[in-house]
Design a protein around this motif. Structure first.
Motif, mmCIF file in Angstrom:
data_model
loop_
_atom_site.group_PDB
_atom_site.id
_atom_site.type_symbol
_atom_site.label_atom_id
_atom_site.label_comp_id
_atom_site.label_asym_id
_atom_site.label_seq_id
_atom_site.Cartn_x
_atom_site.Cartn_y
_atom_site.Cartn_z
ATOM 1 N N ASP A 172 8.775 -2.750 11.232
ATOM 2 C CA ASP A 172 9.337 -3.369 10.026
ATOM 3 C C ASP A 172 8.490 -3.030 8.800
ATOM 4 N N TYR A 173 7.178 -2.986 8.987
ATOM 5 C CA TYR A 173 6.301 -2.647 7.869
ATOM 6 C C TYR A 173 6.579 -1.226 7.398
ATOM 7 N N ARG A 174 6.695 -0.292 8.350
ATOM 8 C CA ARG A 174 6.936 1.110 7.964
ATOM 9 C C ARG A 174 8.277 1.242 7.245
ATOM 10 N N GLU A 175 9.299 0.459 7.679
ATOM 11 C CA GLU A 175 10.603 0.527 7.015
ATOM 12 C C GLU A 175 10.516 -0.026 5.587
ATOM 13 N N LEU A 176 9.799 -1.156 5.407
ATOM 14 C CA LEU A 176 9.651 -1.727 4.060
ATOM 15 C C LEU A 176 8.858 -0.786 3.159
ATOM 16 N N LEU A 177 7.934 -0.036 3.753
ATOM 17 C CA LEU A 177 7.090 0.868 2.978
ATOM 18 C C LEU A 177 7.901 2.008 2.346
ATOM 19 N N GLN A 178 9.106 2.253 2.892
ATOM 20 C CA GLN A 178 9.979 3.258 2.280
ATOM 21 C C GLN A 178 10.639 2.733 1.011
ATOM 22 N N LEU A 179 10.555 1.393 0.798
ATOM 23 C CA LEU A 179 11.249 0.772 -0.335
ATOM 24 C C LEU A 179 10.301 0.258 -1.418
ATOM 25 N N VAL A 180 9.060 -0.111 -1.046
ATOM 26 C CA VAL A 180 8.121 -0.698 -2.008
ATOM 27 C C VAL A 180 6.767 -0.021 -1.858
ATOM 28 N N THR A 181 5.839 -0.383 -2.739
ATOM 29 C CA THR A 181 4.503 0.209 -2.673
ATOM 30 C C THR A 181 3.724 -0.336 -1.477
ATOM 31 N N GLU A 182 2.634 0.354 -1.118
ATOM 32 C CA GLU A 182 1.805 -0.078 0.006
ATOM 33 C C GLU A 182 1.199 -1.447 -0.256
ATOM 34 N N ASP A 183 0.716 -1.687 -1.498
ATOM 35 C CA ASP A 183 0.146 -2.991 -1.826
ATOM 36 C C ASP A 183 1.184 -4.088 -1.701
ATOM 37 N N GLU A 184 2.412 -3.830 -2.181
ATOM 38 C CA GLU A 184 3.467 -4.846 -2.103
ATOM 39 C C GLU A 184 3.844 -5.120 -0.654
ATOM 40 N N ALA A 185 3.945 -4.072 0.158
ATOM 41 C CA ALA A 185 4.285 -4.273 1.572
ATOM 42 C C ALA A 185 3.213 -5.103 2.271
ATOM 43 N N GLY A 186 1.940 -4.757 2.024
ATOM 44 C CA GLY A 186 0.858 -5.512 2.654
ATOM 45 C C GLY A 186 0.840 -6.961 2.215
ATOM 46 N N ASP A 187 0.971 -7.198 0.915
ATOM 47 C CA ASP A 187 0.946 -8.576 0.409
ATOM 48 C C ASP A 187 2.136 -9.376 0.924
ATOM 49 N N PHE A 188 3.311 -8.736 1.036
ATOM 50 C CA PHE A 188 4.485 -9.457 1.547
ATOM 51 C C PHE A 188 4.288 -9.862 2.998
ATOM 52 N N PHE A 189 3.756 -8.957 3.830
ATOM 53 C CA PHE A 189 3.563 -9.296 5.236
ATOM 54 C C PHE A 189 2.491 -10.382 5.402
ATOM 55 N N ARG A 190 1.475 -10.375 4.544
ATOM 56 C CA ARG A 190 0.495 -11.460 4.593
ATOM 57 C C ARG A 190 1.147 -12.789 4.202
ATOM 58 N N PHE A 191 1.996 -12.739 3.199
ATOM 59 C CA PHE A 191 2.735 -13.932 2.773
ATOM 60 C C PHE A 191 3.581 -14.476 3.918
ATOM 61 N N ILE A 192 4.278 -13.593 4.608
ATOM 62 C CA ILE A 192 5.109 -14.017 5.747
ATOM 63 C C ILE A 192 4.244 -14.619 6.846
ATOM 64 N N ASP A 193 3.105 -13.980 7.123
ATOM 65 C CA ASP A 193 2.251 -14.446 8.209
ATOM 66 C C ASP A 193 1.608 -15.792 7.891
ATOM 67 N N ALA A 194 1.256 -16.024 6.620
ATOM 68 C CA ALA A 194 0.591 -17.283 6.248
ATOM 69 C C ALA A 194 1.534 -18.464 6.339
ATOM 70 N N LYS A 195 2.821 -18.270 5.982
ATOM 71 C CA LYS A 195 3.840 -19.331 6.088
ATOM 72 C C LYS A 195 3.396 -20.637 5.428
ATOM 73 N N VAL A 196 2.937 -20.527 4.185
ATOM 74 C CA VAL A 196 2.549 -21.721 3.434
ATOM 75 C C VAL A 196 3.802 -22.346 2.839
ATOM 76 N N GLN A 197 4.139 -23.550 3.266
ATOM 77 C CA GLN A 197 5.366 -24.185 2.827
ATOM 78 C C GLN A 197 5.407 -24.326 1.311
ATOM 79 N N GLY A 198 6.568 -24.002 0.718
ATOM 80 C CA GLY A 198 6.727 -24.123 -0.715
ATOM 81 C C GLY A 198 6.225 -22.931 -1.492
ATOM 82 N N SER A 199 5.674 -21.913 -0.804
ATOM 83 C CA SER A 199 5.124 -20.760 -1.505
ATOM 84 C C SER A 199 6.197 -19.695 -1.697
ATOM 85 N N SER A 200 5.913 -18.749 -2.573
ATOM 86 C CA SER A 200 6.847 -17.657 -2.826
ATOM 87 C C SER A 200 6.061 -16.385 -3.094
#
Length: 679
Positions: A172-200
């Protein structure tokens, strides 16, 4: 008051930022401290003023029965752990996403294998290669391995085949990397993994509607159960925002697991010759958790025996008890283990108690060749008595001690802080990595980095115990050593570590201001001085400076009537929210900052999320419950000196001192006033 040229002081680089200006005029004496580790003992005082290693034994006994019964936790809470709100900008040591030290969590050899595995994934073709990280019997350790690996390397996915953990590339990371920058892909996956309620999470500006549609479709297809997305327009640019759904927690997290997240265990840590953060790194690795799961009220000396309160999250009293023997091998003792309901806060203490021994006492200057030992001892007894009585009555100049500026001899932390305030990130990194003289592993690794600019090779050379240096080198290896890469390296440190350096610079300015104030305006309170109008002043976390007290500017009439004492005078720490004295000291501050190129400084470094509002620190401090005792050194003393430059005479005298100080007051500075030298 006495103000000496530094040439009259002992030439010690630790004291380079401590002006040679004293409040009393007694002669003082010479001596040496920290000859033995037992010569410097620091014991934290909790918010009620009790020594943290002197809690009643009944409390520990009562708490021991509650290890397996979480309903009884409230009965074991220590009143000294009540939460306090604070106002100045030092936060807890919450680690940034890339600050997980996998070398501690996995072990050095496995971490090196993982780093090598990651390098094989850098080509453009997908791979199904896997790497085993080993077996982890403890479920808490497994959970933290999963979390740390995914946060450090968001393009990896971790799989448990109990008790083994394996890693492989996340498609999934490699597929997202075709659409956004490497920094954005990494930060998004960290956001998903952290699962902080109410965050965006918001991707970068994207004015291509077709491209936004493709991103929306991918996120909905792969993460639709966890997040919802929308495009929004802000000042003419459009971007995609991702928000966690209300019920976005993965179902595999049971109620029992969520309950474990709220477990807090308090204990008293005894350590020898260890930095507080170094001790925490050892304990975190042994428990299979992250260093940020520990909270504490303050940092303690390395070259000492220290006792301090700590609270660890997600670890039961039972588990902590099981690690006592392992901690002991590292020079740490854990006692008074008990359940509590919340973490500690920086500054949540009343101060510290000190038990010091000064050895090899001798008068300043030369001793006459015909003086007998009895005469010398009598003279020293008189000098000690006069010095101690003076400090009891008048206190001492409240300088920041050498610990505030770091223990290094080559580059003090305040110079790093000045470079950060000037937003010269590259210079700040180079100063940070300036090595000491000698070929110890840390200095060798630093020297290698400055000579080669190769962060990867330097990281391999850097000792595992040097957490800050390793965090910086990892980021420099990933982002490069240019201005942007250096800024990312500083962001890779937790906020409480980053802000240490600008605070060190401001502390140096405060020390110089205190010496200038005493040298030019003397002991009297003068018009334009700042004073505190109330006794019970609010204090900044971990510093003891007044931050919210009512600040008053002394008037002409008040100066003439002598309404205020020198002990009420405050000097500001430079910042963006302080009032400067309305006399010659105000001019001095402006000229002093301009000399360092900070005349227009806003005391904010937005790129590093640093804000220094400034605050106020009393000009003088006083020890409480100060007691001293002179005694003759025994024949065995001196044989095993660690730091002393002189052999101790069998007939020499040793001085024992016991006293309490408020938080952020330094025992070495109090001792310096007593002795009129750097011990």
């Amino acid at each position: 008051m006495q103000c000496f040229d530094k040439a009259t002081m002992k030439q010690d680089s630790d004291a380079v930022n401590i002006p040679a200006c004293f409040i009393s005029s007694h002669e003082g004496f010479l001596g040496s401290i920290k000859n033995f580790i037992e010569d410097f003992v620091v014991t934290e005082l909790d918010v009620s003023g009790e020594q943290v290693n002197a809690v009643a034994a009944t409390q520990t006994a009562d708490c021991a029965s509650s290890y397996k019964n979480s309903d009884t936790r409230a009965e074991c809470e220590n009143d000294s752990l009540v939460s306090q709100d604070t106002d100045c900008g030092v936060d807890l040591a919450l680690h940034s996403p890339e600050s997980f030290d996998l070398a501690l969590i996995l072990g050095r050899s496995v971490n090196e294998e993982l780093e090598q595995f990651v390098l094989t994934l850098r080509d453009e073709k997908p791979t199904k290669q896997e790497l085993s990280l080993g077996s982890f019997a403890d479920k808490h350790h497994r959970a933290n391995v999963h979390r740390a690996v995914r946060q450090r390397f968001p393009f990896l996915m971790t799989v448990t085949i109990q008790p083994e953990i394996r890693v492989r590339e996340d498609p999934d990371y490699r597929e997202l990397l075709q659409l956004v920058t490497e920094d954005e892909a990494g930060d998004f996956f960290r956001f998903i993994d952290a699962k902080v309620q109410g965050s965006s999470y918001t991707f970068g500006p994207d004015d291509n509607k077709e491209h936004r549609t493709a991103v929306h479709h991918f996120l909905s297809r792969r993460f639709g159960k966890l997040v919802e997305t929308k495009s929004f327009n802000d000042q003419g640019t459009t971007a995609i925002s991702v928000r966690l759904r209300e019920r976005g927690r993965p179902k595999k997290r049971s109620a029992e697991e969520r309950k474990e997240e709220d477990v807090y265990t308090a204990f008293t840590l005894r350590k020898e010759n260890l930095e507080t953060l170094e001790a925490i790194s050892y304990m975190a690795a042994a428990l299979g958790i992250l260093p940020s799961d520990f909270t504490y009220a303050g940092i303690k000396d390395k070259r000492a025996i220290t006792y301090q309160s700590m609270v660890v999250k997600k670890v039961s009293p039972q588990r902590l008890h099981e690690k006592i023997a392992e901690f002991k091998k590292r020079g740490m003792g854990v006692s008074q283990i008990r359940s509590v309901s919340e973490p500690l806060r920086l500054g949540q203490l009343q101060g510290n108690h000190f038990d010091l021994v000064v050895r090899d006492l001798r008068p300043h200057g030369t001793v006459g060749t015909h003086s007998s030992a009895a005469d010398t001892h009598a003279r020293l007894a008189a000098l000690v008595k006069e010095a101690v009585e003076n400090v009891k009555a008048r206190g001492f100049v409240n300088y920041y001690g050498p610990q505030r500026f770091g223990s290094g001899h080559s580059v003090q932390s305040d110079r790093v802080g000045l470079a950060l305030l000037k937003e010269d990130m590259v210079s700040a990194v180079h100063l940070f990595f300036t090595p000491e003289e000698g070929d110890d592993p840390q200095s060798y690794a630093k020297r290698h980095f400055l000579q080669t600019n190769n962060a990867k090779e330097s990281l391999a050379l850097m000792p595992l115990s040097k957490a800050r240096e390793r965090l910086m080198l990892r980021a420099l290896n990933r982002y490069g050593t240019g201005p942007d890469g250096c800024a990312q390296a500083w962001l890779n440190l937790p906020h409480s570590m980053r802000i240490f350096y600008p605070h060190a610079y401001c502390s140096r300015v405060w020390n110089e201001a205190a010496a200038h104030r005493l040298a030019t305006l003397g002991h009297s309170v003068r018009r334009g001085d700042l004073v505190c109008m109330q006794e019970g002043q609010n204090k900044q976390e971990d510093t003891g400076e007044t931050s919210l007290a009512q600040i008053h500017v002394v008037t002409d009439q008040e100066e003439q009537e002598g309404i205020y004492s020198l002990g009420q005078v405050l000097l500001p720490m430079p910042g963006n929210n302080v009032k400067y004295p309305e006399n010659t000291m105000g001019t001095w501050y402006r000229e002093r900052l301009a000399r360092d190129g900070l005349d227009n400084c806003r005391f904010r470094v937005n790129s590093l999320k640093l804000n220094l509002p400034g605050c106020y620190r009393p000009l003088l401090a006083s020890p409480r419950s100060l007691h001293c005792q002179l005694q003759r050194a025994t024949s065995g003393e001196g044989a095993g000196e660690v730091t002393g430059e002189r052999k101790q005479d069998r007939d020499s005298l040793a001085l024992t001192l016991n006293f309490d100080l408020d938080s952020s007051c330094y025992a070495t500075i109090c001792l310096r006033e007593i002795m009129k030298c750097d011990a």
